[in-house]
Motif scaffolding. Sequence first.
Motif, mmCIF file in Angstrom:
data_model
loop_
_atom_site.group_PDB
_atom_site.id
_atom_site.type_symbol
_atom_site.label_atom_id
_atom_site.label_comp_id
_atom_site.label_asym_id
_atom_site.label_seq_id
_atom_site.Cartn_x
_atom_site.Cartn_y
_atom_site.Cartn_z
ATOM 1 N N PHE A 21 12.091 3.193 -3.855
ATOM 2 C CA PHE A 21 13.088 3.205 -2.799
ATOM 3 C C PHE A 21 12.398 3.582 -1.496
ATOM 4 O O PHE A 21 11.737 4.611 -1.408
ATOM 5 C CB PHE A 21 14.211 4.211 -3.080
ATOM 6 N N VAL A 22 12.545 2.725 -0.494
ATOM 7 C CA VAL A 22 12.022 2.982 0.845
ATOM 8 C C VAL A 22 13.190 2.899 1.808
ATOM 9 O O VAL A 22 13.868 1.874 1.881
ATOM 10 C CB VAL A 22 10.930 1.954 1.233
ATOM 11 N N ASP A 23 13.445 3.984 2.534
ATOM 12 C CA ASP A 23 14.523 4.017 3.517
ATOM 13 C C ASP A 23 14.036 3.349 4.804
ATOM 14 O O ASP A 23 13.605 4.007 5.738
ATOM 15 C CB ASP A 23 14.945 5.455 3.785
ATOM 16 N N HIS A 24 14.105 2.021 4.827
ATOM 17 C CA HIS A 24 13.600 1.264 5.975
ATOM 18 C C HIS A 24 14.326 1.622 7.267
ATOM 19 O O HIS A 24 13.726 1.603 8.341
ATOM 20 C CB HIS A 24 13.701 -0.242 5.715
ATOM 21 N N GLU A 25 15.604 1.963 7.169
ATOM 22 C CA GLU A 25 16.375 2.307 8.368
ATOM 23 C C GLU A 25 15.941 3.648 8.958
ATOM 24 O O GLU A 25 15.915 3.826 10.167
ATOM 25 C CB GLU A 25 17.873 2.358 8.040
ATOM 26 N N GLY A 26 15.600 4.607 8.100
ATOM 27 C CA GLY A 26 15.286 5.944 8.563
ATOM 28 C C GLY A 26 13.828 6.187 8.888
ATOM 29 O O GLY A 26 13.496 7.177 9.522
ATOM 30 N N LEU A 27 12.963 5.294 8.449
ATOM 31 C CA LEU A 27 11.526 5.487 8.653
ATOM 32 C C LEU A 27 11.025 4.679 9.832
ATOM 33 O O LEU A 27 11.591 3.650 10.181
ATOM 34 C CB LEU A 27 10.747 5.064 7.403
ATOM 35 N N GLY A 28 9.944 5.142 10.413
ATOM 36 C CA GLY A 28 9.255 4.403 11.462
ATOM 37 C C GLY A 28 7.907 3.944 10.944
ATOM 38 O O GLY A 28 7.639 3.983 9.747
ATOM 39 N N TRP A 29 7.049 3.516 11.852
ATOM 40 C CA TRP A 29 5.684 3.134 11.478
ATOM 41 C C TRP A 29 4.906 4.390 11.142
ATOM 42 O O TRP A 29 4.886 5.345 11.919
ATOM 43 C CB TRP A 29 4.990 2.404 12.626
ATOM 44 N N LEU A 30 4.240 4.381 10.009
ATOM 45 C CA LEU A 30 3.422 5.538 9.628
ATOM 46 C C LEU A 30 2.092 5.529 10.360
ATOM 47 O O LEU A 30 1.490 4.471 10.554
ATOM 48 C CB LEU A 30 3.151 5.526 8.121
ATOM 49 N N GLU A 31 1.654 6.718 10.752
ATOM 50 C CA GLU A 31 0.302 6.874 11.287
ATOM 51 C C GLU A 31 -0.674 6.408 10.211
ATOM 52 O O GLU A 31 -0.416 6.566 9.016
ATOM 53 C CB GLU A 31 0.018 8.341 11.626
ATOM 54 N N ARG A 32 -1.780 5.843 10.631
ATOM 55 C CA ARG A 32 -2.755 5.274 9.695
ATOM 56 C C ARG A 32 -3.222 6.300 8.663
ATOM 57 O O ARG A 32 -3.326 6.003 7.481
ATOM 58 C CB ARG A 32 -3.955 4.706 10.475
ATOM 59 N N GLU A 33 -3.499 7.527 9.082
ATOM 60 C CA GLU A 33 -3.979 8.556 8.159
ATOM 61 C C GLU A 33 -2.913 8.927 7.132
ATOM 62 O O GLU A 33 -3.216 9.197 5.980
ATOM 63 C CB GLU A 33 -4.428 9.806 8.925
ATOM 64 N N VAL A 34 -1.650 8.950 7.559
ATOM 65 C CA VAL A 34 -0.547 9.257 6.646
ATOM 66 C C VAL A 34 -0.373 8.106 5.659
ATOM 67 O O VAL A 34 -0.178 8.327 4.459
ATOM 68 C CB VAL A 34 0.759 9.539 7.422
ATOM 69 N N GLU A 35 -0.471 6.895 6.158
ATOM 70 C CA GLU A 35 -0.378 5.715 5.294
ATOM 71 C C GLU A 35 -1.440 5.762 4.189
ATOM 72 O O GLU A 35 -1.147 5.516 3.022
ATOM 73 C CB GLU A 35 -0.570 4.474 6.170
ATOM 74 N N LEU A 36 -2.653 6.104 4.563
ATOM 75 C CA LEU A 36 -3.738 6.192 3.583
ATOM 76 C C LEU A 36 -3.488 7.336 2.602
ATOM 77 O O LEU A 36 -3.718 7.178 1.396
ATOM 78 C CB LEU A 36 -5.081 6.370 4.285
#
Length: 130
Positions: free
Chosen positions: A7-22
Motif C-alpha cells: 500500500f502506497v498513499d500516493h495522495e499523501g506522499l511527495g517525491w522522496l529524497e534520493r537518500e531516503v529512496e535508497l
Amino acid sequence: GVDARMFVDHEGLGWLEREVELAVFRIAQGCLTNVERHAKGFTRVAVEMVRETDVRSGSDDFVFRVTNDGVPYNGTRGYGIRRMMDRAAAVGGRASIVSTPTGAVVEMRVPSERAFTEQPVNPSALGDVP
C-alpha cells in the motif's frame, strides 16, 4: 502461497529524497530477506508507505512499514537489523522492530521535512512528465 500486499498513499506522499529512496529500497530488501529466513510459517507480508503523525512526538513523518505473520520476533539484533537502523539514522530517521502476537513489524520513520523533495532527483527518468 504467500499473500503479499503493498500500500502506497500516493495522495499523501511527495517525491522522496534520493537518500531516503535508497534507504527504503535497502531496508525493504533486508526485511523481505529476514521474513523469508526467520519468520517461520508466515503466510502474509505487507509493505506500506504512508505519511503519519507520530502520536508521541506530534511530528509529521514519512513511514515505511513491513509486517508479517510469521513467528514473533525474538529480539536478536543481528547484522541485518543493525544495518536497517543505521540506514534510517543516516537519513535523519529511526527504525524499529517489534514483535506482535502474530509476527513482527519493522518500521522506518523519517520526518517529512527530511524525507520529501519538491521534484524527483532525475526528472528525465520519468519520460514526458513535466
